[in-house]
Write a protein that holds these residues in place. Structure first.
Motif, PDB file in Angstrom:
ATOM      1  N   ARG A   2       0.862  -1.190   0.000  1.00  0.00           N
ATOM      2  CA  ARG A   2       0.000   0.000   0.000  1.00  0.00           C
ATOM      3  C   ARG A   2       0.891   1.231   0.000  1.00  0.00           C
ATOM      4  NH1 ARG A   2      -5.295   1.186  -0.292  1.00  0.00           N
ATOM      5  NH2 ARG A   2      -5.745   3.319   0.334  1.00  0.00           N
ATOM      6  N   VAL A   3       0.634   2.135  -0.951  1.00  0.00           N
ATOM      7  CA  VAL A   3       1.373   3.391  -1.011  1.00  0.00           C
ATOM      8  C   VAL A   3       0.363   4.529  -0.931  1.00  0.00           C
ATOM      9  CG1 VAL A   3       2.882   4.889  -2.361  1.00  0.00           C
ATOM     10  CG2 VAL A   3       3.238   2.414  -2.396  1.00  0.00           C
ATOM     11  N   GLU A   4       0.574   5.424   0.026  1.00  0.00           N
ATOM     12  CA  GLU A   4      -0.275   6.604   0.176  1.00  0.00           C
ATOM     13  C   GLU A   4       0.600   7.831  -0.108  1.00  0.00           C
ATOM     14  OE1 GLU A   4      -4.179   5.265   1.191  1.00  0.00           O
ATOM     15  OE2 GLU A   4      -3.432   7.325   0.973  1.00  0.00           O
ATOM     16  N   VAL A   5       0.113   8.734  -0.954  1.00  0.00           N
ATOM     17  CA  VAL A   5       0.870   9.959  -1.244  1.00  0.00           C
ATOM     18  C   VAL A   5       0.120  11.157  -0.658  1.00  0.00           C
ATOM     19  CG1 VAL A   5       1.907  11.400  -3.030  1.00  0.00           C
ATOM     20  CG2 VAL A   5       1.732   8.908  -3.365  1.00  0.00           C
ATOM     21  N   VAL A   6       0.826  11.905   0.198  1.00  0.00           N
ATOM     22  CA  VAL A   6       0.261  13.141   0.757  1.00  0.00           C
ATOM     23  C   VAL A   6       0.634  14.262  -0.215  1.00  0.00           C
ATOM     24  CG1 VAL A   6       0.312  14.791   2.671  1.00  0.00           C
ATOM     25  CG2 VAL A   6       0.370  12.316   3.118  1.00  0.00           C
ATOM     26  N   THR A   7      -0.385  14.843  -0.860  1.00  0.00           N
ATOM     27  CA  THR A   7      -0.110  15.808  -1.943  1.00  0.00           C
ATOM     28  C   THR A   7      -1.249  16.784  -2.135  1.00  0.00           C
ATOM     29  OG1 THR A   7       0.150  16.012  -4.357  1.00  0.00           O
ATOM     30  CG2 THR A   7      -1.038  14.076  -3.563  1.00  0.00           C
ATOM     31  N   LEU A  12      -2.731  14.191 -10.092  1.00  0.00           N
ATOM     32  CA  LEU A  12      -1.445  13.968 -10.786  1.00  0.00           C
ATOM     33  C   LEU A  12      -0.940  12.562 -10.475  1.00  0.00           C
ATOM     34  CD1 LEU A  12       1.451  16.621 -10.610  1.00  0.00           C
ATOM     35  CD2 LEU A  12       1.893  14.213 -10.720  1.00  0.00           C
ATOM     36  N   ILE A  13      -1.075  12.153  -9.220  1.00  0.00           N
ATOM     37  CA  ILE A  13      -0.602  10.829  -8.800  1.00  0.00           C
ATOM     38  C   ILE A  13      -1.464   9.725  -9.411  1.00  0.00           C
ATOM     39  CG2 ILE A  13      -0.234   9.321  -6.804  1.00  0.00           C
ATOM     40  CD1 ILE A  13       1.762  11.685  -6.970  1.00  0.00           C
ATOM     41  N   HIS A  14      -2.785   9.895  -9.349  1.00  0.00           N
ATOM     42  CA  HIS A  14      -3.663   8.828  -9.859  1.00  0.00           C
ATOM     43  C   HIS A  14      -3.504   8.678 -11.365  1.00  0.00           C
ATOM     44  CE1 HIS A  14      -5.425   7.981  -6.031  1.00  0.00           C
ATOM     45  NE2 HIS A  14      -5.717   9.262  -5.838  1.00  0.00           N
ATOM     46  N   GLN A  15      -3.379   9.804 -12.056  1.00  0.00           N
ATOM     47  CA  GLN A  15      -3.225   9.744 -13.515  1.00  0.00           C
ATOM     48  C   GLN A  15      -1.922   9.028 -13.885  1.00  0.00           C
ATOM     49  OE1 GLN A  15      -5.212  10.355 -15.903  1.00  0.00           O
ATOM     50  NE2 GLN A  15      -6.745  10.800 -14.323  1.00  0.00           N
ATOM     51  N   ALA A  16      -0.842   9.380 -13.203  1.00  0.00           N
ATOM     52  CA  ALA A  16       0.479   8.856 -13.601  1.00  0.00           C
ATOM     53  C   ALA A  16       0.679   7.401 -13.202  1.00  0.00           C
ATOM     54  CB  ALA A  16       1.573   9.710 -12.972  1.00  0.00           C
ATOM     55  N   THR A  17      -0.130   6.891 -12.269  1.00  0.00           N
ATOM     56  CA  THR A  17       0.071   5.503 -11.812  1.00  0.00           C
ATOM     57  C   THR A  17      -0.958   4.552 -12.422  1.00  0.00           C
ATOM     58  OG1 THR A  17      -1.297   5.960  -9.874  1.00  0.00           O
ATOM     59  CG2 THR A  17       1.096   6.178  -9.599  1.00  0.00           C
ATOM     60  N   ALA A  18      -1.715   5.051 -13.394  1.00  0.00           N
ATOM     61  CA  ALA A  18      -2.790   4.211 -13.976  1.00  0.00           C
ATOM     62  C   ALA A  18      -2.319   3.407 -15.175  1.00  0.00           C
ATOM     63  CB  ALA A  18      -3.953   5.118 -14.404  1.00  0.00           C
ATOM     64  N   LEU A  31      -0.222  -3.818  -5.807  1.00  0.00           N
ATOM     65  CA  LEU A  31       0.042  -2.437  -5.370  1.00  0.00           C
ATOM     66  C   LEU A  31      -1.300  -1.712  -5.264  1.00  0.00           C
ATOM     67  CD1 LEU A  31       2.098   0.051  -5.143  1.00  0.00           C
ATOM     68  CD2 LEU A  31       1.629   0.373  -7.588  1.00  0.00           C
ATOM     69  N   SER A  32      -1.453  -0.890  -4.226  1.00  0.00           N
ATOM     70  CA  SER A  32      -2.615   0.006  -4.192  1.00  0.00           C
ATOM     71  C   SER A  32      -2.100   1.401  -3.841  1.00  0.00           C
ATOM     72  CB  SER A  32      -3.646  -0.471  -3.172  1.00  0.00           C
ATOM     73  OG  SER A  32      -3.065  -0.456  -1.890  1.00  0.00           O
ATOM     74  N   VAL A  33      -2.537   2.373  -4.626  1.00  0.00           N
ATOM     75  CA  VAL A  33      -2.065   3.751  -4.477  1.00  0.00           C
ATOM     76  C   VAL A  33      -3.219   4.630  -4.019  1.00  0.00           C
ATOM     77  CG1 VAL A  33      -1.079   5.746  -5.649  1.00  0.00           C
ATOM     78  CG2 VAL A  33      -0.317   3.431  -6.260  1.00  0.00           C
ATOM     79  N   GLY A  34      -3.011   5.298  -2.875  1.00  0.00           N
ATOM     80  CA  GLY A  34      -4.023   6.233  -2.376  1.00  0.00           C
ATOM     81  C   GLY A  34      -3.397   7.612  -2.226  1.00  0.00           C
ATOM     82  N   THR A  35      -4.250   8.626  -2.042  1.00  0.00           N
ATOM     83  CA  THR A  35      -3.729   9.981  -1.836  1.00  0.00           C
ATOM     84  C   THR A  35      -4.472  10.637  -0.685  1.00  0.00           C
ATOM     85  OG1 THR A  35      -5.338  10.837  -3.425  1.00  0.00           O
ATOM     86  CG2 THR A  35      -3.132  10.313  -4.267  1.00  0.00           C
ATOM     87  N   GLU A  36      -3.816  11.641  -0.092  1.00  0.00           N
ATOM     88  CA  GLU A  36      -4.408  12.433   0.994  1.00  0.00           C
ATOM     89  C   GLU A  36      -4.014  13.877   0.768  1.00  0.00           C
ATOM     90  OE1 GLU A  36      -6.823  13.035   4.215  1.00  0.00           O
ATOM     91  OE2 GLU A  36      -6.421  11.091   3.254  1.00  0.00           O
ATOM     92  N   GLY A 140       7.840  20.552  -6.968  1.00  0.00           N
ATOM     93  CA  GLY A 140       7.028  19.787  -6.014  1.00  0.00           C
ATOM     94  C   GLY A 140       7.607  18.392  -5.833  1.00  0.00           C
ATOM     95  N   GLY A 141       7.143  17.705  -4.809  1.00  0.00           N
ATOM     96  CA  GLY A 141       7.641  16.353  -4.520  1.00  0.00           C
ATOM     97  C   GLY A 141       6.868  15.252  -5.224  1.00  0.00           C
ATOM     98  N   GLU A 142       5.864  15.619  -6.038  1.00  0.00           N
ATOM     99  CA  GLU A 142       5.015  14.592  -6.679  1.00  0.00           C
ATOM    100  C   GLU A 142       5.806  13.748  -7.684  1.00  0.00           C
ATOM    101  OE1 GLU A 142       2.332  17.329  -4.775  1.00  0.00           O
ATOM    102  OE2 GLU A 142       4.015  17.678  -6.142  1.00  0.00           O
ATOM    103  N   LEU A 143       6.587  14.392  -8.543  1.00  0.00           N
ATOM    104  CA  LEU A 143       7.355  13.605  -9.518  1.00  0.00           C
ATOM    105  C   LEU A 143       8.362  12.699  -8.818  1.00  0.00           C
ATOM    106  CD1 LEU A 143       7.807  16.234 -12.379  1.00  0.00           C
ATOM    107  CD2 LEU A 143       6.120  14.391 -12.186  1.00  0.00           C
TER     108      LEU A 143
END
Ligand code: 4FV
Length: 265
Positions: A2-7, A12-18, A31-36, A140-143
């Motif tokens: 499980r990976v959670e991205v605080v952003t 941006l995260i969901h699009q790039a990991t799809a 893998l499961s990707v979540g964001t907060e 930013g730290g997203e990339l």
């Protein structure tokens, strides 16, 4: 995993990991990707998540309250023992060895900064590790977070169609990769090296190691010294290192006299 991205930019995260390996790893439940979003932890009309830096100077800093609340919410959705990582140019450098270590974690909370950075007290109270993807400043730290997710996800068992891919590639053995070729056998007047169509897998393995050593020597000698210095499981043993010196010599000789090469491959 499980990976959670605080952003501040979840999309941006969901699009790039799809897509590609990451998309497939999620379909395969590897893998499961979540964001907060820290903005969902503020209640003022302007949804304020940043403020001016104490001590003056340019730019803004991400405030501690919404960020620590977002990190806590993200961590609560991850298995116990998950690591909270802040992507920042001030961190130690991310590399393949760190990717291998992180791929063995039950989960990751990746914190992506924006503006000049985050309040230092967030790092002191809610971050287990800082990581840098390189000596340059991004917006930013997203990339960087996406780089970490990509490098880690492809090491998850079953993420790649051919597990050998993640074993036999750059940095896996501490060296740069060997040249790759596919059809057609001749392109732009350049032919695929004969050894690669010989079917002789011992000769092919030797040629590939020689090319990897030569490329690493020329482009990243620091890696060759580091790889030669390493020992233990999965690392080159004394016999390997002895053969490395011979192969590297051959490679350098070949470069000196490509036509009269004394060496067969
Ligand atoms: C970075 C890096 C990076 C600095 C200020 C985000 C930016 C902004 N992160 N490796 N290099 N981060 O430049 O990881 O908040």
């Amino acid at each position: 995993m499980r990976v959670e991205v605080v952003t501040l930019f979840p999309e941006l995260i969901h699009q790039a990991t799809a897509w590609g390996v990451l998309g497939r790893a999620q379909e395969r439940q590897l893998l499961s990707v979540g964001t907060e979003d820290p903005r969902s932890h503020v209640h003022d009309v302007h949804k304020t998540v940043d403020d001016r830096p104490y001590g003056g100077g340019p730019g803004m800093v991400l405030k501690p309250e919404p960020l620590t609340a977002a990190i806590a919410a993200a961590a609560a959705r991850c298995p116990a023992g998950s690591l909270r990582v802040y992507l920042s140019a001030q961190g130690p450098r991310f590399n393949q060895a760190r990717a291998q270590a992180l791929s063995r974690m039950p989960g990751l909370v990746l914190v992506a900064g924006r503006y000049e950075g985050i309040d230092e007290r967030v790092i002191q109270t809610c971050i287990d590790e800082e990581l840098s993807v390189g000596d340059y400043v991004l917006s930013g730290g997203e990339l960087p977070a996406l780089l970490v997710i990509d490098a880690v996800a492809r090491l998850l068992e079953g993420a790649l169609n051919d597990a050998r891919s993640s074993i036999e590639e750059s940095f896996a053995g501490g060296l740069l990769d060997w040249p790759h070729y596919t059809r057609p056998e001749e392109f732009a007047g350049l032919r695929v090296p004969e050894v690669l169509v010989s079917g002789d897998h011992a000769r092919i393995r030797k040629w590939r190691l020689k090319q990897a050593l030569g490329k690493t020597w020329r482009v990243r000698p620091d890696l060759l010294l580091a790889a030669a210095g390493q020992a233990g499981e999965g690392q080159p043993d004394a016999a390997d290192k002895a053969s490395w010196a011979g192969l590297l010599n051959e490679f350098l000789q070949d470069k000196q006299d490509p036509n009269g090469s004394a060496n067969e491959d």
